[in-house]
Write a protein that holds these residues in place. Sequence first.
Motif, PDB file in Angstrom:
ATOM      1  N   GLN A  39       0.830  -1.195   0.000  1.00 50.93           N
ATOM      2  CA  GLN A  39       0.000   0.000   0.000  1.00 50.93           C
ATOM      3  C   GLN A  39       0.864   1.244   0.000  1.00 50.93           C
ATOM      4  OE1 GLN A  39      -2.545   0.422   3.470  1.00 50.93           O
ATOM      5  NE2 GLN A  39      -4.154   1.380   2.237  1.00 50.93           N
ATOM      6  N   THR A  40       0.480   2.213  -0.830  1.00 48.41           N
ATOM      7  CA  THR A  40       1.110   3.526  -0.831  1.00 48.41           C
ATOM      8  C   THR A  40       0.103   4.532  -0.291  1.00 48.41           C
ATOM      9  OG1 THR A  40       0.446   3.821  -3.142  1.00 48.41           O
ATOM     10  CG2 THR A  40       2.668   3.004  -2.732  1.00 48.41           C
ATOM     11  N   PRO A  41       0.564   5.647   0.237  1.00 50.03           N
ATOM     12  CA  PRO A  41      -0.340   6.630   0.846  1.00 50.03           C
ATOM     13  C   PRO A  41      -1.461   7.052  -0.102  1.00 50.03           C
ATOM     14  CG  PRO A  41       1.918   7.166   1.371  1.00 50.03           C
ATOM     15  CD  PRO A  41       1.976   6.052   0.382  1.00 50.03           C
ATOM     16  N   GLY A  42      -2.671   7.008   0.399  1.00 51.27           N
ATOM     17  CA  GLY A  42      -3.827   7.435  -0.373  1.00 51.27           C
ATOM     18  C   GLY A  42      -4.365   6.403  -1.343  1.00 51.27           C
ATOM     19  N   GLN A  43      -3.728   5.249  -1.380  1.00 53.13           N
ATOM     20  CA  GLN A  43      -4.150   4.197  -2.310  1.00 53.13           C
ATOM     21  C   GLN A  43      -4.706   3.002  -1.553  1.00 53.13           C
ATOM     22  OE1 GLN A  43      -4.030   4.684  -5.714  1.00 53.13           O
ATOM     23  NE2 GLN A  43      -3.381   6.733  -5.100  1.00 53.13           N
ATOM     24  N   GLU A  44      -5.471   2.178  -2.253  1.00 54.37           N
ATOM     25  CA  GLU A  44      -5.972   0.953  -1.662  1.00 54.37           C
ATOM     26  C   GLU A  44      -4.850  -0.071  -1.563  1.00 54.37           C
ATOM     27  OE1 GLU A  44     -10.633   1.089  -3.176  1.00 54.37           O
ATOM     28  OE2 GLU A  44      -9.283  -0.498  -3.843  1.00 54.37           O
ATOM     29  N   ARG A  45      -5.041  -1.038  -0.666  1.00 51.80           N
ATOM     30  CA  ARG A  45      -4.071  -2.103  -0.528  1.00 51.80           C
ATOM     31  C   ARG A  45      -4.132  -3.000  -1.772  1.00 51.80           C
ATOM     32  NH1 ARG A  45      -3.670  -4.416   5.552  1.00 51.80           N
ATOM     33  NH2 ARG A  45      -3.657  -2.189   5.986  1.00 51.80           N
ATOM     34  N   GLU A  46      -2.955  -3.306  -2.322  1.00 49.79           N
ATOM     35  CA  GLU A  46      -2.855  -4.082  -3.556  1.00 49.79           C
ATOM     36  C   GLU A  46      -2.236  -5.447  -3.266  1.00 49.79           C
ATOM     37  OE1 GLU A  46      -0.347  -3.701  -7.778  1.00 49.79           O
ATOM     38  OE2 GLU A  46       0.283  -2.607  -5.980  1.00 49.79           O
ATOM     39  N   GLY A  47      -2.897  -6.507  -3.720  1.00 51.89           N
ATOM     40  CA  GLY A  47      -2.324  -7.832  -3.540  1.00 51.89           C
ATOM     41  C   GLY A  47      -1.207  -8.072  -4.536  1.00 51.89           C
ATOM     42  N   VAL A  48      -0.066  -8.603  -4.086  1.00 57.25           N
ATOM     43  CA  VAL A  48       1.047  -8.864  -4.984  1.00 57.25           C
ATOM     44  C   VAL A  48       1.356 -10.344  -5.131  1.00 57.25           C
ATOM     45  CG1 VAL A  48       2.124  -6.613  -4.644  1.00 57.25           C
ATOM     46  CG2 VAL A  48       2.763  -8.494  -3.169  1.00 57.25           C
ATOM     47  N   ALA A  49       1.137 -11.153  -4.090  1.00 50.41           N
ATOM     48  CA  ALA A  49       1.444 -12.575  -4.167  1.00 50.41           C
ATOM     49  C   ALA A  49       0.601 -13.328  -3.154  1.00 50.41           C
ATOM     50  CB  ALA A  49       2.924 -12.825  -3.905  1.00 50.41           C
ATOM     51  N   VAL A  50       0.189 -14.533  -3.543  1.00 51.59           N
ATOM     52  CA  VAL A  50      -0.619 -15.358  -2.648  1.00 51.59           C
ATOM     53  C   VAL A  50      -0.131 -16.790  -2.725  1.00 51.59           C
ATOM     54  CG1 VAL A  50      -2.410 -15.660  -4.412  1.00 51.59           C
ATOM     55  CG2 VAL A  50      -2.961 -16.060  -2.007  1.00 51.59           C
ATOM     56  N   LEU A  51      -0.163 -17.475  -1.574  1.00 57.66           N
ATOM     57  CA  LEU A  51       0.233 -18.870  -1.460  1.00 57.66           C
ATOM     58  C   LEU A  51      -0.890 -19.601  -0.744  1.00 57.66           C
ATOM     59  CD1 LEU A  51       2.242 -21.248  -1.497  1.00 57.66           C
ATOM     60  CD2 LEU A  51       3.404 -20.208   0.441  1.00 57.66           C
ATOM     61  N   ASP A  52      -1.614 -20.436  -1.488  1.00 59.60           N
ATOM     62  CA  ASP A  52      -2.762 -21.098  -0.908  1.00 59.60           C
ATOM     63  C   ASP A  52      -2.325 -22.251  -0.018  1.00 59.60           C
ATOM     64  OD1 ASP A  52      -5.996 -21.999  -2.411  1.00 59.60           O
ATOM     65  OD2 ASP A  52      -5.398 -21.432  -0.378  1.00 59.60           O
ATOM     66  N   SER A  53      -3.255 -22.763   0.757  1.00 57.11           N
ATOM     67  CA  SER A  53      -2.929 -23.837   1.695  1.00 57.11           C
ATOM     68  C   SER A  53      -2.431 -25.095   0.978  1.00 57.11           C
ATOM     69  CB  SER A  53      -4.156 -24.186   2.541  1.00 57.11           C
ATOM     70  OG  SER A  53      -5.255 -24.525   1.715  1.00 57.11           O
ATOM     71  N   ASN A  54      -2.835 -25.273  -0.296  1.00 59.50           N
ATOM     72  CA  ASN A  54      -2.405 -26.460  -1.049  1.00 59.50           C
ATOM     73  C   ASN A  54      -1.075 -26.248  -1.774  1.00 59.50           C
ATOM     74  OD1 ASN A  54      -3.010 -24.820  -3.202  1.00 59.50           O
ATOM     75  ND2 ASN A  54      -4.722 -26.036  -3.959  1.00 59.50           N
ATOM     76  N   GLY A  55      -0.466 -25.083  -1.568  1.00 61.53           N
ATOM     77  CA  GLY A  55       0.829 -24.802  -2.181  1.00 61.53           C
ATOM     78  C   GLY A  55       0.774 -24.037  -3.483  1.00 61.53           C
ATOM     79  N   SER A  56      -0.405 -23.809  -4.014  1.00 58.80           N
ATOM     80  CA  SER A  56      -0.530 -23.041  -5.262  1.00 58.80           C
ATOM     81  C   SER A  56      -0.174 -21.580  -5.013  1.00 58.80           C
ATOM     82  CB  SER A  56      -1.949 -23.131  -5.798  1.00 58.80           C
ATOM     83  OG  SER A  56      -2.300 -24.464  -6.091  1.00 58.80           O
ATOM     84  N   THR A  57       0.402 -20.962  -6.032  1.00 55.67           N
ATOM     85  CA  THR A  57       0.780 -19.555  -5.921  1.00 55.67           C
ATOM     86  C   THR A  57       0.195 -18.749  -7.079  1.00 55.67           C
ATOM     87  OG1 THR A  57       2.850 -19.927  -7.132  1.00 55.67           O
ATOM     88  CG2 THR A  57       2.944 -20.053  -4.730  1.00 55.67           C
ATOM     89  N   LYS A  58       0.055 -17.458  -6.843  1.00 54.09           N
ATOM     90  CA  LYS A  58      -0.407 -16.528  -7.868  1.00 54.09           C
ATOM     91  C   LYS A  58       0.246 -15.180  -7.599  1.00 54.09           C
ATOM     92  CE  LYS A  58      -4.837 -16.483  -8.989  1.00 54.09           C
ATOM     93  NZ  LYS A  58      -6.281 -16.167  -8.928  1.00 54.09           N
ATOM     94  N   TYR A  59       0.519 -14.447  -8.699  1.00 53.97           N
ATOM     95  CA  TYR A  59       1.196 -13.162  -8.575  1.00 53.97           C
ATOM     96  C   TYR A  59       0.476 -12.092  -9.377  1.00 53.97           C
ATOM     97  CZ  TYR A  59       4.967 -16.077  -6.835  1.00 53.97           C
ATOM     98  OH  TYR A  59       5.716 -16.973  -6.094  1.00 53.97           O
ATOM     99  N   ALA A  60       0.576 -10.865  -8.895  1.00 56.25           N
ATOM    100  CA  ALA A  60       0.091  -9.741  -9.678  1.00 56.25           C
ATOM    101  C   ALA A  60       0.952  -9.609 -10.922  1.00 56.25           C
ATOM    102  CB  ALA A  60       0.168  -8.455  -8.858  1.00 56.25           C
ATOM    103  N   GLU A  61       0.348  -9.154 -12.019  1.00 55.36           N
ATOM    104  CA  GLU A  61       1.081  -9.027 -13.274  1.00 55.36           C
ATOM    105  C   GLU A  61       2.309  -8.137 -13.123  1.00 55.36           C
ATOM    106  OE1 GLU A  61      -0.652 -11.790 -15.408  1.00 55.36           O
ATOM    107  OE2 GLU A  61       0.850 -10.451 -16.292  1.00 55.36           O
ATOM    108  N   SER A  62       2.206  -7.142 -12.293  1.00 54.24           N
ATOM    109  CA  SER A  62       3.286  -6.164 -12.148  1.00 54.24           C
ATOM    110  C   SER A  62       4.532  -6.741 -11.484  1.00 54.24           C
ATOM    111  CB  SER A  62       2.795  -4.961 -11.346  1.00 54.24           C
ATOM    112  OG  SER A  62       2.358  -5.371 -10.056  1.00 54.24           O
TER     113      SER A  62
END
Length: 128
Positions: A39-62
């Motif tokens: 998160q940057t000041p004045g902006q919404e929180r942005e998801g960048v990476a996630v790791l699910d309980s089963n080990g799968s991952t996903k990333y923001a395009e950026s």
Amino acid sequence: QVRLVESGGGSVQSGGSLILGCKTSGVDYYDNCMAWFRQTPGQEREGVAVLDSNGSTKYAESVKGRFTISRDFQNEMVYLQMHNLQEEDTAKYYCAADRINTYLWRLREPPVGWGTYWGQGTQVTVSS
């Protein structure tokens, strides 16, 4: 009692690398989705990476190809390795844990009251 504590933030020049850590307590990684947001000041929180309980991952395009999320069961740590950092990566980075992955898996900030656990954040500043 769930607790998340981030570390590893700091200042780095463009093209540099940092590794963020999230020390967890009271979190079962087999039962929780873990994610990093920023998160940057004045902006919404942005998801960048996630790791699910089963080990799968996903990333923001950026950040795809530059960031890697991982977990260490023994030491109860979740990491975010960040390479080739750019000025636009400057933000406060937060670790999140949730037993329901509805929002985290979509890299979306859950609504207030959803039940997601958050750390206090760690600042990353990238300069040219």
